[in-house]
Write a protein that holds these residues in place. Sequence first.
Motif, short mmCIF file in Angstrom:
data_model
loop_
_atom_site.label_atom_id
_atom_site.label_comp_id
_atom_site.label_asym_id
_atom_site.label_seq_id
_atom_site.Cartn_x
_atom_site.Cartn_y
_atom_site.Cartn_z
N ILE A 197 4.09 4.85 -7.60
CA ILE A 197 4.38 3.43 -7.35
C ILE A 197 3.56 2.62 -8.34
O ILE A 197 2.36 2.83 -8.50
N ALA A 198 4.22 1.70 -9.00
CA ALA A 198 3.54 0.82 -9.95
C ALA A 198 3.71 -0.62 -9.48
O ALA A 198 4.56 -0.92 -8.65
N HIS A 199 2.90 -1.48 -10.00
CA HIS A 199 3.08 -2.90 -9.73
C HIS A 199 2.98 -3.66 -11.04
O HIS A 199 2.36 -3.21 -11.99
N THR A 200 3.66 -4.79 -11.04
CA THR A 200 3.69 -5.63 -12.22
C THR A 200 3.74 -7.08 -11.79
O THR A 200 4.10 -7.38 -10.65
N SER B 50 6.35 -4.48 -6.81
CA SER B 50 6.14 -3.04 -7.04
C SER B 50 7.46 -2.38 -7.39
O SER B 50 8.53 -2.96 -7.21
N PHE B 51 7.37 -1.16 -7.89
CA PHE B 51 8.56 -0.34 -8.12
C PHE B 51 8.16 1.13 -8.10
O PHE B 51 7.01 1.48 -8.37
N PHE B 52 9.11 1.97 -7.72
CA PHE B 52 8.91 3.42 -7.74
C PHE B 52 9.31 3.95 -9.11
O PHE B 52 10.18 3.38 -9.78
N TYR B 53 8.71 5.04 -9.50
CA TYR B 53 9.15 5.75 -10.70
C TYR B 53 9.03 7.24 -10.45
O TYR B 53 8.15 7.70 -9.71
N ALA B 54 9.95 8.00 -10.99
CA ALA B 54 9.96 9.46 -10.86
C ALA B 54 9.74 10.05 -12.24
O ALA B 54 10.29 9.55 -13.23
N PHE B 55 8.93 11.11 -12.30
CA PHE B 55 8.60 11.69 -13.61
C PHE B 55 8.46 13.20 -13.50
O PHE B 55 8.25 13.75 -12.42
N ASP B 56 8.59 13.86 -14.64
CA ASP B 56 8.44 15.31 -14.71
C ASP B 56 7.02 15.73 -14.31
O ASP B 56 6.06 15.03 -14.64
N PRO B 57 6.89 16.86 -13.62
CA PRO B 57 5.57 17.29 -13.17
C PRO B 57 4.71 17.96 -14.26
O PRO B 57 3.58 18.35 -13.98
N ARG B 58 5.25 18.10 -15.46
CA ARG B 58 4.51 18.75 -16.55
C ARG B 58 4.55 17.88 -17.80
O ARG B 58 5.48 17.11 -17.99
N ASP C 259 10.20 -12.49 2.42
CA ASP C 259 9.33 -12.31 3.57
C ASP C 259 8.21 -11.33 3.24
O ASP C 259 8.10 -10.26 3.83
N CYS C 260 7.42 -11.69 2.27
CA CYS C 260 6.28 -10.87 1.87
C CYS C 260 5.31 -11.76 1.10
O CYS C 260 5.69 -12.81 0.60
N PRO C 261 4.05 -11.36 1.01
CA PRO C 261 3.08 -12.16 0.25
C PRO C 261 3.42 -12.19 -1.23
O PRO C 261 4.09 -11.30 -1.74
N GLN C 262 2.93 -13.20 -1.92
CA GLN C 262 3.17 -13.28 -3.37
C GLN C 262 2.41 -12.21 -4.11
O GLN C 262 2.67 -11.94 -5.27
N MET C 263 1.44 -11.58 -3.44
CA MET C 263 0.66 -10.54 -4.08
C MET C 263 0.37 -9.44 -3.06
O MET C 263 0.03 -9.72 -1.92
N HIS C 264 0.56 -8.22 -3.46
CA HIS C 264 0.12 -7.07 -2.66
C HIS C 264 -0.30 -5.98 -3.63
O HIS C 264 0.06 -6.01 -4.80
N TYR C 265 -1.07 -5.06 -3.12
CA TYR C 265 -1.54 -3.96 -3.96
C TYR C 265 -1.45 -2.67 -3.17
O TYR C 265 -2.05 -2.56 -2.09
N ILE C 266 -0.70 -1.72 -3.66
CA ILE C 266 -0.57 -0.42 -3.00
C ILE C 266 -1.74 0.45 -3.43
O ILE C 266 -1.96 0.68 -4.61
N SER C 267 -2.49 0.91 -2.45
CA SER C 267 -3.68 1.71 -2.76
C SER C 267 -3.53 3.17 -2.35
O SER C 267 -4.32 4.01 -2.76
N THR C 268 -2.53 3.48 -1.53
CA THR C 268 -2.34 4.84 -1.06
C THR C 268 -0.85 5.17 -1.05
O THR C 268 -0.04 4.36 -0.61
N PHE C 269 -0.51 6.35 -1.51
CA PHE C 269 0.87 6.84 -1.47
C PHE C 269 0.79 8.35 -1.34
O PHE C 269 0.50 9.04 -2.31
#
Length: 128
Positions: free
Chosen positions: A11-14, A42-50, A103-113
């Motif tokens: 998960i990334a944020h911008t 935020s947005f999700f991204y999927a990537f190769d494991p190697r 219906d969400c704050p103007q700023m949030h930060y994901i710290s755990t996934f």
Amino acid sequence: NNHHESLLVGIAHTKVMWKPWYSKSHIPKKEKDLVPYTHYVSFFYAFDPRPPFQIRARSGYFCLGHAPETFDDTFQPKEGDAFNPHSVLTRNRPLLQYNVTFDCPQMHYISTFIEKAGDPTSTVIGYG
């Protein structure tokens, strides 16, 4: 390429800008300061494991909701078992993009996934 190979997910944020009122002289500066022009999503991204860890997919932007407004019919947003008196502050600054209020704050930060314990098909996201 094996289309059934597992991918890793992050998960990334911008920040996104939204400031149409900043050029309007009839809006007092003190009002402009209450709603900063920088918002975070935020947005999700999927990537190769190697290596080279090529990005394979990316979601659209999303935001995560506010703390509960009520708890037991009173205003008592809780985090775990503890009352958080600052939760009300996030409601004063909702995410606003192109004249749409979300219906969400103007700023949030994901710290755990992380993967949910005992359930490899679910995840847990911690944010503030």
